[in-house]
Design a protein around this motif. Structure first.
Motif, short mmCIF file in Angstrom:
data_model
loop_
_atom_site.label_atom_id
_atom_site.label_comp_id
_atom_site.label_asym_id
_atom_site.label_seq_id
_atom_site.Cartn_x
_atom_site.Cartn_y
_atom_site.Cartn_z
N ARG A 1 -5.46 5.13 9.24
CA ARG A 1 -6.29 5.31 8.03
C ARG A 1 -7.10 6.61 8.11
NH1 ARG A 1 -6.94 -0.34 8.58
NH2 ARG A 1 -8.91 -0.02 9.71
N ASN A 2 -7.69 6.84 9.28
CA ASN A 2 -8.50 8.05 9.44
C ASN A 2 -7.66 9.31 9.34
OD1 ASN A 2 -10.81 6.51 9.81
ND2 ASN A 2 -10.68 6.54 12.05
N ASP B 1 -3.59 10.84 -3.06
CA ASP B 1 -3.17 9.53 -2.59
C ASP B 1 -1.79 9.60 -1.94
OD1 ASP B 1 -1.38 9.74 -4.73
OD2 ASP B 1 -2.72 8.63 -6.07
N ARG B 2 -1.26 8.44 -1.54
CA ARG B 2 0.01 8.36 -0.83
C ARG B 2 1.17 8.85 -1.70
NH1 ARG B 2 -1.07 4.33 3.50
NH2 ARG B 2 1.15 4.23 4.00
N LEU C 1 -4.80 9.58 7.77
CA LEU C 1 -4.37 9.71 6.39
C LEU C 1 -5.44 10.41 5.56
CD1 LEU C 1 -2.62 9.18 3.91
CD2 LEU C 1 -3.49 6.83 3.88
N SER C 2 -6.70 10.03 5.76
CA SER C 2 -7.79 10.68 5.04
C SER C 2 -7.87 12.16 5.37
CB SER C 2 -9.13 10.01 5.39
OG SER C 2 -9.15 8.67 4.96
N GLU D 1 -4.33 0.76 13.48
CA GLU D 1 -4.33 0.96 12.03
C GLU D 1 -5.52 1.81 11.60
OE1 GLU D 1 -3.26 -2.19 9.18
OE2 GLU D 1 -2.99 -3.48 10.94
N GLY D 2 -6.65 1.65 12.30
CA GLY D 2 -7.82 2.45 11.98
C GLY D 2 -7.56 3.93 12.15
N GLY E 1 0.80 -1.23 0.00
CA GLY E 1 0.00 0.00 0.00
C GLY E 1 0.82 1.27 0.00
N SER F 1 4.09 1.19 5.59
CA SER F 1 2.69 0.82 5.43
C SER F 1 1.90 1.30 6.65
CB SER F 1 2.56 -0.70 5.32
OG SER F 1 2.92 -1.32 6.55
N ASN F 2 0.57 1.26 6.56
CA ASN F 2 -0.27 1.66 7.69
C ASN F 2 0.03 0.83 8.93
OD1 ASN F 2 -1.49 3.54 6.06
ND2 ASN F 2 -3.43 2.46 5.87
N LYS F 3 0.23 -0.47 8.74
CA LYS F 3 0.52 -1.36 9.86
C LYS F 3 1.84 -0.98 10.54
CE LYS F 3 0.99 -6.27 11.04
NZ LYS F 3 0.94 -7.65 10.51
#
Length: 203
Positions: free
Chosen positions: A177-178, A191-192, A180-181, A173-174, A120, A161-163
């Motif tokens: 993700r949040n 995007d990344r 990052l958004s 990780e949640g 990712g 990666s997010n992990k």
């Protein structure tokens, strides 16, 4: 993972196939000599990753990337080329490619770069980043971002990666993700890959 190699140079295709066949987690499932063949092969045998040359007959790699990403957004595409010029780099990234590396990349690094792409993260060769960010004004700061958002942006730009980010920062990780958004929204980026470029422009 299934990999497609797209290049009009038969020797390049053969060399990459031999290299990647040594990796237990990788299989070259298709080879195409131009962008049109690549699109057709995706219909028949959808790969996880495509190594895509830029300049090819019939349909070039940028047009093929745009077509493939519009139909199969989940496919990760790494542009593999000898060209360092900024126009090609930007066109490829705008078309949806997540990676851009040079054919001069040492063979031992290629498999690892593919794994990073699949995780990712973006993969941008150092020379490519230098081409994009060279001689640019680096005075713009990251003022719109909180300290936590800046920490996450830095790790994204470094290819984590997010992990991996969650593990380093001791968060879920949640939450990564949040956040990052939120960063993408604040900076008006897609995007990344664009985040990585944004970050390195300021270094």
């Amino acid at each position: 993972m299934k990999i497609m190699i797209v290049d009009d140079d038969t020797l390049v295709c053969q060399s990459l196939e031999v290299l990647l066949s040594r990796e237990a987690d990788m299989k070259v499932s298709a080879i195409a000599s131009d962008g049109k063949e690549a699109v057709d092969e995706c219909s028949n045998n959808l790969p996880d990753v495509i190594l895509m040359d830029i300049r090819m007959p019939n349909m070039d790699g940028i047009q093929a990337t745009r077509e493939i990403k519009s139909r199969w957004a989940q496919v990760r595409i790494m542009m593999l080329t000898t060209f360092r010029d900024e126009d090609n780099i930007r066109l490829a990234l705008r078309a949806g490619a997540e990676g851009y590396v040079l054919k001069s990349t040492p063979a031992t690094n290629m498999a690892q770069q593919i794994r990073v792409l699949v995780s990712g993260s973006s993969v941008l060769d150092a020379d490519v980043l230098k081409t994009i960010t060279g001689n640019r004004d680096s005075s713009e700061d990251l003022e719109p971002l909180t300290n936590r958002e800046q920490d996450i942006l830095e790790l994204i730009a470094q290819g984590y990666s997010n992990k991996e980010i969650a593990s380093q920062l001791y968060i879920s990780e949640g939450r990564v993700r949040n956040t990052l958004s939120t960063i993408l929204s604040k900076l008006n980026l897609r995007d990344r890959t664009q985040l990585a470029i944004y970050y390195w422009k300021r270094k």
